[in-house]
Design an enzyme around this catalytic site. Structure first.
Site, short mmCIF file in Angstrom:
data_model
loop_
_atom_site.label_atom_id
_atom_site.label_comp_id
_atom_site.label_asym_id
_atom_site.label_seq_id
_atom_site.Cartn_x
_atom_site.Cartn_y
_atom_site.Cartn_z
N LYS A 483 0.95 -1.31 0.18
CA LYS A 483 0.29 -0.03 0.05
C LYS A 483 1.19 1.21 -0.11
O LYS A 483 2.21 1.24 0.28
CB LYS A 483 -0.71 0.10 1.03
N TYR A 707 13.20 32.62 3.67
CA TYR A 707 12.35 33.01 4.13
C TYR A 707 11.84 33.90 5.76
O TYR A 707 12.54 33.43 6.39
CB TYR A 707 10.99 32.52 3.69
C1 LIG Z 1 -0.45 -1.41 7.47
C2 LIG Z 1 -0.52 -2.30 7.08
C3 LIG Z 1 0.30 -3.57 7.92
C4 LIG Z 1 1.35 -3.82 7.66
O1 LIG Z 1 2.32 -3.02 8.87
P1 LIG Z 1 3.76 -3.51 9.24
O2 LIG Z 1 3.22 -2.30 10.32
O3 LIG Z 1 4.10 -1.97 8.53
O4 LIG Z 1 3.97 -4.15 9.05
C5 LIG Z 1 -0.41 -4.89 8.16
N1 LIG Z 1 -1.71 -5.01 8.26
C6 LIG Z 1 -2.53 -4.03 8.59
C7 LIG Z 1 -4.14 -4.49 8.04
C8 LIG Z 1 -1.94 -3.22 7.92
O5 LIG Z 1 -3.36 -1.53 7.15
#
Ligand SMILES: *Cc1c(COP(=O)(O)O)cnc(C)c1O
Length: 809
Positions: A483, A707
């Site tokens: 993701k 700035y």
């Molecule tokens: C992002 C996510 C993970 C992974 O989490 P990490 O801490 O990056 O390993 C696992 N399960 C779900 C549902 C997530 O949204």
């Protein structure tokens, strides 16, 4: 597990004040800037460049409650909640603890020492063994009195073997290292000149280094050094070289056109010949040490050439770049031999984003009939649409390959004619030996690069994948979270590698991300987190599997599938066991299963939940409660559904800390991208954000930078401007000296406010020039702390306009 009480029994403490003897200790700390898990860490006040005792206030303030100290003048009333263990020698106490911990590890420990090459041999060996073993290796060059102790502390039962490097600079130091490491198998790489480091003679130096193997049964080394003469009589030696008594006989080493070598060895009457992309003696010897070690460990001789073909020094990394006309360019223009050609073609083959594939190949040196037949078979296997050959010696292949072939006598000729060849919507592998300088071709094909790039090391990603995978029992499936553009690291580029490495599932946050992966040839099952009704159509057409988290969305999806006459569409049920974000509550299982079992439109593929604090020991009870609640909910669900579902709850920290939460599948996220939130793994850095200095100016005291005149200079200063700003994802909160970057390893800070596309750095105290490369986050974990966030946020904020460049190898 250790407690303060158990630790007390392993170190020689003169006296102690202990408040909570049963408090579990998971981590050792020695630098108050690098404290991760304060409550369960034991702080060692080491005397290094600075006296560690002076950092006790800072460490206490950060939550450390247990200290090992040597000074008697500590005012303990300032630290009312802290336990103190007094020892004569703080480092010695840390080493005692490491020694005790090492003794509990019953599988083989390989100890490596020598004057040069020990780090590279360790890294290579780990890489070679990792293909079928869980290997623990000491981190990069943690080979000192402190480094070895710290690396041993992280040794855990589930590794199959450990590789630990030992380095000394003074006589007398090896005894301590030996006592800690106690290698079962020894490797001595070589011995350098006598006086290079603190030894009176070469003999003394050899003797000192070999003390590491005082109690070691088997020692491996190149026979030309004659180390056996200094080893105990009962030590068994396993050597390579040109002597008759060598186990591995080196028959021939031949340099091929100043860029690679052909090596022939024999072992137990068998002979193999293989090529390595090195010509220097040191690298060849290091390769032979690895080969000899593999043979010692029982790997068959004929498996070895392919394994060794993967070894390469850093600067030879294969690169994946975005090309003009929607091409992907794989640039591997450093060497050309059959083993590395095979690897590069495998990588080309992983690229699913384009159907069409072109190979640009230079002559290969030293081909005889046998090797040429092999080359032909490699090229035929690979469904290439076109091969462009540079050089004269492969012309006769014309009749033997049924692919479009183009021939050019030289790189210059190809460059002149490049405009006449249509290269679009395809993956192009450029593979040639150095003297063909095919990088000239690659430069013309690659889209022009912005000054700021995010370099992504795909081999590191593969290494990290392997590191986590090796912790899992074979029946546990692996889902990888891609993701948010793979946590900022790219989309199909990362997914291709994961598909190639046969992970079981991918997960994206939005349907669009999944659609993009499908368009680029990814055919693994893909789960989409929290989809809404607008994307049902894309889920169906791209065959993406939704997370179902509420009755509203479940009913809507079933209705949609009914109208579209779908049966058994895979879905994933989310249960809320404590995150209180999305998901069905455990007391809704009855109503849920009633709905699910009545709907033939769907098929519950997996059921999952999310741990809220798997990396935080303070909440272990809560985590256990979540695991239990999840299991009983799924039990109920399965009983009523009448079929088995895949269960999963562990994220990265869950994998590192909670074997009891592995269930049927785990979900790997941040760890894959090289961020070790748990401090338990040996991960490799995957992404490096880099920019360059655009301008440097000398400014007087009292001038202001940026700035609103925020950056007032208190001294005459040199100020460098770099092209990265908040529109690239470099937060404004890094302004005013909060952000730290590095140039050639030298740390520098921001000055003034961060602008939209640029920011300024104070380079007064370091050597820096215009166009120098600048590393934006030398330590991602630290950088996140500086602006009070977590590494996840920094990674995913790196904006799209920062070009991604991928490396492999
Ligand atoms: C992002 C996510 C993970 C992974 O989490 P990490 O801490 O990056 O390993 C696992 N399960 C779900 C549902 C997530 O949204």
């Amino acid at each position: 597990m250790y407690t303060l009480a158990s630790i007390l029994s392993h170190i020689h403490s003169k006296r102690h004040v202990v408040h909570d003897a049963e408090k579990p200790i998971y981590d050792l700390a020695y630098d108050s800037r690098k404290i991760r898990n304060a409550e369960h860490s034991l702080f060692f006040a080491l005397k290094n460049v600075r006296d560690g005792h002076t950092f006790i206030p800072d460490a206490y303030q950060k939550g450390i409650r247990a200290f090992v100290v040597s000074r008697d003048d500590i005012d303990t009333s300032l630290y009312p909640e802290a336990s103190f263990l007094w020892v004569d020698d703080v480092l010695g106490a840390l080493q005692d603890l490491a020694r005790h911990h090492r003794k509990k590890f019953k599988k083989p420990v390989i100890g490596i020492t020598g004057s040069n090459g020990k780090t590279i041999v360790k890294e290579w060996l780990a890489q070679l063994l990792q293909e079928d073993k869980k290997v623990y290796q000491s981190p990069k060059s943690y080979n000192s009195q402190l480094g070895v102790a710290l690396s041993l502390w992280n040794l855990a039962d589930d590794y199959d073997c450990a590789i630990i490097e030992a380095g000394i600079s003074l006589p007398g130091e090896m005894d301590q290292l030996e006592a800690m490491i106690c290698p079962d198998i020894g490797i001595m790489t070589n011995i350098g000149v006598a006086h290079a480091d603190g030894f009176a003679s070469k003999t003394l130096k050899i003797k000192e280094k070999l003390k590491l193997f005082k109690h070691t049964k088997d020692v491996i080394f190149p026979s030309r050094y004659g180390f056996e003469e200094y080893l105990a009589a009962e030590t068994r030696v396993f050597t390579f070289g040109e002597r008759d008594m060598d186990e591995v006989k080196v028959l021939r080493i031949e340099e091929m056109h100043a860029e690679s070598s052909s090596i022939q060895v024999s072992y137990r009457q068998e002979i193999v010949t293989f090529a390595v992309p090195f010509v220097d003696k040191a690298s060849i010897e290091n390769v032979l040490i690895c080969l000899t070690t593999l043979l010692f460990l029982g790997y068959p001789l004929d498996a070895i050439p392919h394994k060794l073909g993967r070894l390469r020094p850093l600067e030879m990394r294969l690169q994946l770049k975005t090309g003009r006309n929607n091409c992907s360019i794989i640039d591997d223009t450093y060497s050309n031999d059959l083993a590395s050609l095979q690897i590069a073609l495998d990588f080309l083959h992983q690229q699913q984003q384009h159907k069409k594939k072109t190979l640009i190949l230079s002559d290969i040196d030293g081909l005889n009939d046998h090797l040429e037949a092999k080359l032909l078979s490699i090229l035929r296997q690979q469904n290439l649409n076109r091969i462009i050959i540079v050089g004269k010696s492969l012309r006769h292949l014309q009749d033997k390959l049924h692919t479009t072939l183009l021939f050019f006598d030289s790189t210059e000729e190809l460059v002149r004619n490049l405009g006449n060849i249509t290269l679009e919507n395809e993956s192009i592998l450029i593979k040639g030996s150095r003297r063909y300088h095919l990088e000239d071709v690659s430069k013309l094909l690659v889209a022009k690069s912005h000054e700021t790039v995010l370099e992504i090391n795909l081999s590191a990603l593969e290494h990290n994948l392997q590191a986590y995978r090796s912790m899992l029992p074979p029946n546990v499936k692996l889902m990888v979270m891609v993701k948010a553009f793979s946590y900022g690291s790219g989309s199909y580029e990362v997914a291709n590698l994961l598909q190639f490495n046969k992970v079981d599932y991918l997960t994206v946050a939005f349907a669009d991300e999944g659609v993009e992966l499908r368009q680029h040839g990814i055919d693994l099952p893909i789960m989409v987190l929290s989809p809404d009704e607008q994307v049902f159509e894309s889920l169906l057409s791209a065959h993406l599997e939704p997370e179902i988290y509420s009755f509203r969305i479940l009913k809507a999806f079933i209705d949609f599938l009914r109208i579209r006459k779908q049966k058994d569409f895979p879905i994933h049920i989310k249960i809320d066991t404590g995150m209180h974000r999305l998901g069905f509550l455990p007391d809704e299982m009855e109503e849920l299963t009633a709905l699910l079992s009545a709907a033939s439109e769907i098929n519950v593929k997996t059921v999952f939940s999310h741990l809220v604090a798997s990396g935080n020991r303070q909440h272990d009870d809560f985590t256990m409660q979540q695991i239990a609640m999840f299991s009983s909910s799924v039990d109920k669900l399965e009983a009523r559904l009448g079929y088995r579902v895949i269960r999963h709850i562990a994220n990265t920290s869950g994998i590192a800390n909670w074997p009891s939460a592995y269930m049927d599948m785990v979900r790997l996220g941040i760890g894959l991208y090289g961020v070790d939130m748990d401090g338990k793994m040996t991960l490799e850095k995957v992404s490096e954000l880099k920019t360059t200095i655009t301008q440097i100016k000398e400014l007087p005291e009292g001038a202001t930078v940026g700035y609103d005149r925020k950056g007032l200079l208190h001294r005459p200063s040199r100020i460098a401007t770099v092209k990265i700003g908040y529109a690239d994802g470099y937060s404004r909160r890094f302004g005013g000296g909060v952000g730290e970057m590095s140039i050639n390893g030298q740390k520098i800070r921001t000055v003034g406010s961060i602008c939209m596309d640029m920011c300024m750095l104070d380079v007064t105290d370091i050597v820096a020039h215009e166009l120098d490369e600048v590393v934006v986050f030398p330590d991602l974990m630290e950088a996140a702390k500086h602006i009070d966030t977590i590494p996840y946020e920094l990674l995913v904020n790196i904006s799209d306009r920062v070009k991604r460049v991928y490396f492999y190898g």
